[in-house]
Design a protein around this motif. Sequence first.
Motif, PDB file in Angstrom:
ATOM      1  N   SER A  93       0.833  -1.209   0.000  1.00 41.84           N
ATOM      2  CA  SER A  93       0.000   0.000   0.000  1.00 41.84           C
ATOM      3  C   SER A  93       0.865   1.255   0.000  1.00 41.84           C
ATOM      4  N   ASP A  94       0.398   2.283  -0.707  1.00 44.33           N
ATOM      5  CA  ASP A  94       1.082   3.583  -0.691  1.00 44.33           C
ATOM      6  C   ASP A  94       0.675   4.415   0.517  1.00 44.33           C
ATOM      7  N   VAL A  95      -0.395   4.001   1.187  1.00 39.69           N
ATOM      8  CA  VAL A  95      -0.867   4.721   2.379  1.00 39.69           C
ATOM      9  C   VAL A  95      -0.138   4.158   3.599  1.00 39.69           C
ATOM     10  N   PRO A  96       0.516   4.993   4.405  1.00 39.18           N
ATOM     11  CA  PRO A  96       1.193   4.474   5.595  1.00 39.18           C
ATOM     12  C   PRO A  96       0.223   3.705   6.490  1.00 39.18           C
ATOM     13  N   LEU A  97       0.717   2.654   7.125  1.00 43.64           N
ATOM     14  CA  LEU A  97      -0.153   1.781   7.926  1.00 43.64           C
ATOM     15  C   LEU A  97      -0.882   2.563   9.015  1.00 43.64           C
ATOM     16  N   LYS A  99      -1.909   5.653   9.071  1.00 46.08           N
ATOM     17  CA  LYS A  99      -3.044   6.403   8.497  1.00 46.08           C
ATOM     18  C   LYS A  99      -4.141   5.449   8.029  1.00 46.08           C
ATOM     19  N   TYR A 100      -3.754   4.361   7.393  1.00 48.85           N
ATOM     20  CA  TYR A 100      -4.716   3.372   6.910  1.00 48.85           C
ATOM     21  C   TYR A 100      -5.567   2.853   8.061  1.00 48.85           C
ATOM     22  N   VAL A 101      -4.908   2.526   9.159  1.00 48.82           N
ATOM     23  CA  VAL A 101      -5.596   1.988  10.342  1.00 48.82           C
ATOM     24  C   VAL A 101      -6.499   3.048  10.962  1.00 48.82           C
ATOM     25  N   ASP A 102      -6.006   4.280  11.082  1.00 53.28           N
ATOM     26  CA  ASP A 102      -6.827   5.361  11.649  1.00 53.28           C
ATOM     27  C   ASP A 102      -8.077   5.596  10.809  1.00 53.28           C
ATOM     28  N   ASN A 130      -4.863  -0.465  19.956  1.00 46.00           N
ATOM     29  CA  ASN A 130      -4.474  -0.265  18.552  1.00 46.00           C
ATOM     30  C   ASN A 130      -3.980  -1.567  17.923  1.00 46.00           C
ATOM     31  N   TRP A 131      -4.846  -2.572  17.988  1.00 46.05           N
ATOM     32  CA  TRP A 131      -4.473  -3.916  17.535  1.00 46.05           C
ATOM     33  C   TRP A 131      -3.837  -3.915  16.153  1.00 46.05           C
ATOM     34  N   LEU A 132      -4.489  -3.242  15.204  1.00 42.98           N
ATOM     35  CA  LEU A 132      -4.075  -3.379  13.803  1.00 42.98           C
ATOM     36  C   LEU A 132      -2.666  -2.837  13.571  1.00 42.98           C
ATOM     37  N   LEU A 133      -2.327  -1.742  14.233  1.00 43.22           N
ATOM     38  CA  LEU A 133      -0.974  -1.200  14.097  1.00 43.22           C
ATOM     39  C   LEU A 133       0.029  -2.045  14.878  1.00 43.22           C
ATOM     40  N   SER A 134      -0.415  -2.601  15.994  1.00 38.80           N
ATOM     41  CA  SER A 134       0.496  -3.370  16.861  1.00 38.80           C
ATOM     42  C   SER A 134       0.973  -4.662  16.198  1.00 38.80           C
ATOM     43  N   TYR A 135       0.224  -5.130  15.191  1.00 40.65           N
ATOM     44  CA  TYR A 135       0.619  -6.373  14.513  1.00 40.65           C
ATOM     45  C   TYR A 135       2.026  -6.293  13.910  1.00 40.65           C
ATOM     46  N   ALA A 136       2.507  -5.084  13.642  1.00 40.66           N
ATOM     47  CA  ALA A 136       3.786  -4.921  12.946  1.00 40.66           C
ATOM     48  C   ALA A 136       4.987  -5.343  13.790  1.00 40.66           C
ATOM     49  N   SER A 137       4.834  -5.413  15.105  1.00 43.53           N
ATOM     50  CA  SER A 137       5.959  -5.785  15.975  1.00 43.53           C
ATOM     51  C   SER A 137       5.712  -7.147  16.622  1.00 43.53           C
ATOM     52  N   ILE A 138       6.794  -7.822  16.958  1.00 43.03           N
ATOM     53  CA  ILE A 138       6.667  -9.108  17.663  1.00 43.03           C
ATOM     54  C   ILE A 138       6.036  -8.877  19.039  1.00 43.03           C
ATOM     55  N   GLU A 139       6.358  -7.754  19.650  1.00 38.78           N
ATOM     56  CA  GLU A 139       5.744  -7.423  20.943  1.00 38.78           C
ATOM     57  C   GLU A 139       4.221  -7.317  20.808  1.00 38.78           C
ATOM     58  N   GLY A 140       3.775  -6.673  19.741  1.00 37.24           N
ATOM     59  CA  GLY A 140       2.336  -6.536  19.511  1.00 37.24           C
ATOM     60  C   GLY A 140       1.669  -7.875  19.261  1.00 37.24           C
ATOM     61  N   ILE A 141       2.317  -8.720  18.460  1.00 37.67           N
ATOM     62  CA  ILE A 141       1.771 -10.055  18.184  1.00 37.67           C
ATOM     63  C   ILE A 141       1.744 -10.886  19.464  1.00 37.67           C
ATOM     64  N   THR A 142       2.740 -10.718  20.307  1.00 36.55           N
ATOM     65  CA  THR A 142       2.770 -11.433  21.597  1.00 36.55           C
ATOM     66  C   THR A 142       1.538 -11.087  22.428  1.00 36.55           C
ATOM     67  N   LYS A 143       1.192  -9.798  22.460  1.00 35.55           N
ATOM     68  CA  LYS A 143       0.007  -9.374  23.226  1.00 35.55           C
ATOM     69  C   LYS A 143      -1.281  -9.945  22.637  1.00 35.55           C
ATOM     70  N   VAL A 144      -1.348  -9.982  21.306  1.00 34.01           N
ATOM     71  CA  VAL A 144      -2.531 -10.542  20.646  1.00 34.01           C
ATOM     72  C   VAL A 144      -2.673 -12.026  21.007  1.00 34.01           C
ATOM     73  N   LEU A 145      -1.569 -12.757  20.925  1.00 37.27           N
ATOM     74  CA  LEU A 145      -1.600 -14.192  21.242  1.00 37.27           C
ATOM     75  C   LEU A 145      -1.937 -14.427  22.711  1.00 37.27           C
ATOM     76  N   GLU A 146      -1.440 -13.561  23.583  1.00 39.07           N
ATOM     77  CA  GLU A 146      -1.779 -13.676  25.020  1.00 39.07           C
ATOM     78  C   GLU A 146      -3.265 -13.452  25.232  1.00 39.07           C
ATOM     79  N   GLY A 147      -3.826 -12.465  24.519  1.00 37.90           N
ATOM     80  CA  GLY A 147      -5.257 -12.201  24.633  1.00 37.90           C
ATOM     81  C   GLY A 147      -6.090 -13.369  24.123  1.00 37.90           C
ATOM     82  N   MET A 148      -5.670 -13.961  23.008  1.00 37.01           N
ATOM     83  CA  MET A 148      -6.382 -15.119  22.466  1.00 37.01           C
ATOM     84  C   MET A 148      -6.304 -16.301  23.436  1.00 37.01           C
ATOM     85  N   ASN A 149      -5.166 -16.484  24.042  1.00 37.85           N
ATOM     86  CA  ASN A 149      -5.011 -17.576  25.010  1.00 37.85           C
ATOM     87  C   ASN A 149      -5.940 -17.378  26.209  1.00 37.85           C
TER      88      ASN A 149
END
Length: 199
Positions: A93-97, A99-102, A130-149
Amino acid sequence: MNFLAHIYLSGNNKMITIGNFIADGIRGKKYKDYPQDIQTGILLHRQIDTFTDAHPTVRKSTKRLHKNYGHYSGVIVDILYDHYLAKNWSKYSDVPLSKYVDDFYDTLEDNFEILPSRIQKMIPHLLADNWLLSYASIEGITKVLEGMNRRTKNRSKMNLAVNELEEFYSEFETEFTSFFEELINFSKQTLDTLQSNKQ
């Protein structure tokens, strides 16, 4: 695929994007209760899921996790693939993530009343963390996986899958990149078909 991929694959029509986003909460023929473009988004989501679940590259990713996570492996791969999409966003995407997420969050808030109650209850958490932006980092994915667990009452142990992400990082990324090119083309063709059928 997970939230970010489904949103991205919806194209530029905001109502189709909302339909794709809420589709997991719409059972059977209930989609017909919604306006036409939202119906299209829901049907697109279902076709994307069918294509993804049957794809040999996705199955290769899933197989790597199956021993430790069983039937949760597919959910984990969906989340991991969203990480690679977010991390490599500028390729797609040409739109920064950010801005796209916002812009997407604004669309959700502008159409809040049309969202199913389960999605309405989820939105404050989506925005606060800010789930969608947080996906870009391993730290963010870790939090998502913890929440799913937590949502599986610790049965899934999905929080531990960050170990496989780090161990097989390049393998997962190669599989995602190869598969996602095919998925983009499939989604465009499916969307064209769905939109021509409604005319």
